[in-house]
Write a protein that holds these residues in place. Structure first.
Motif, PDB file in Angstrom:
ATOM      1  N   ASP A 112       6.538  58.572  68.853  1.00 36.99           N
ATOM      2  CA  ASP A 112       5.495  57.567  69.055  1.00 36.99           C
ATOM      3  C   ASP A 112       5.163  56.922  67.713  1.00 36.99           C
ATOM      4  N   ALA A 114       1.994  54.023  66.086  1.00 40.89           N
ATOM      5  CA  ALA A 114       0.816  53.214  66.386  1.00 40.89           C
ATOM      6  C   ALA A 114       0.341  52.520  65.121  1.00 40.89           C
ATOM      7  N   PRO A 148       6.069  51.032  71.376  1.00 41.16           N
ATOM      8  CA  PRO A 148       4.707  51.340  70.904  1.00 41.16           C
ATOM      9  C   PRO A 148       4.130  50.265  69.967  1.00 41.16           C
TER      10      PRO A 148
END
Length: 198
Positions: A112, A114, A148
């Motif tokens: 992931d 972000a 993402p």
């Protein structure tokens, strides 16, 4: 290498525990790609890992010669296409990046990413996280980085094309020539590697 030249701290997170060695098959770098390598200062190292392929011949499936042109360059350009094993390219670039001062962390698969107020946070399968000003997702066609960071990123769709590559021994082919034979629904590409290349 380019980021290190600008003075940036660079860490490469590699998903595999052991950096891949001699994997994959041959690939060819045309003159435009070679110019990028020259700008990075690694052209000669990559050329030593491969071999020049100065000509390209295109054939019809019937055996008729359709064209014989300089490979991957303009006629007056002395920079020939270079062919090498994918693994040799990766090993060469990795060595040069480490020499330039980049850090390599293996066995960390990205799961992931972000955006943060100051850049980006990467999350790995091990639970490790890393924060940086910039994240470059060089993780292939099924990139974990893409969605993402950009939920509106294009969705991949199979285009009906595929390729198969391999290495054969004992096939008589003129060295220094990239052959492309066209068929109804595809093409067959082949070239000779020097005897001392795997």
């Amino acid at each position: 290498m380019a980021l290190r030249r600008l003075g940036a701290e660079v860490t490469v997170y590699e998903a595999y525990a052991e950096p891949a060695g001699r994997v994959g098959s041959f690939l060819s770098l045309a003159s435009n790609g070679l110019r990028v390598l020259r700008a990075l200062g690694v052209l000669e190292q990559v050329r030593r890992a491969g071999f020049d392929v100065p000509r390209q011949r295109m054939w019809a499936g019937s055996g008729k010669l359709l064209g014989d042109v300089p490979r991957g360059r303009l006629g007056g350009d002395g920079l020939h296409s270079v062919t090498l094993m994918r693994g040799a390219l990766v090993e060469t670039l990795r060595t040069e990046a480490l020499t330039a001062g980049a850090h390599l962390v293996t066995g960390e698969r990205l799961v992931d990413a972000a955006a943060t107020d100051t850049g980006v946070r990467a999350v790995f399968a091990s639970g490790r996280t890393a924060e940086a000003s910039l994240l470059v997702g060089a993780d292939g066609i099924h990139s974990v980085t893409r969605t993402p960071l950009d939920p509106d990123a294009p969705v991949l769709a199979y285009a009906g094309l595929y390729s198969v590559s391999g290495v054969s021994e004992g096939v008589p082919v003129e060295p220094g020539v990239f052959h492309m034979t066209f068929a109804r629904n595809g093409a067959f590409l082949h070239l000779a590697a020097p005897d001392d290349r795997p």
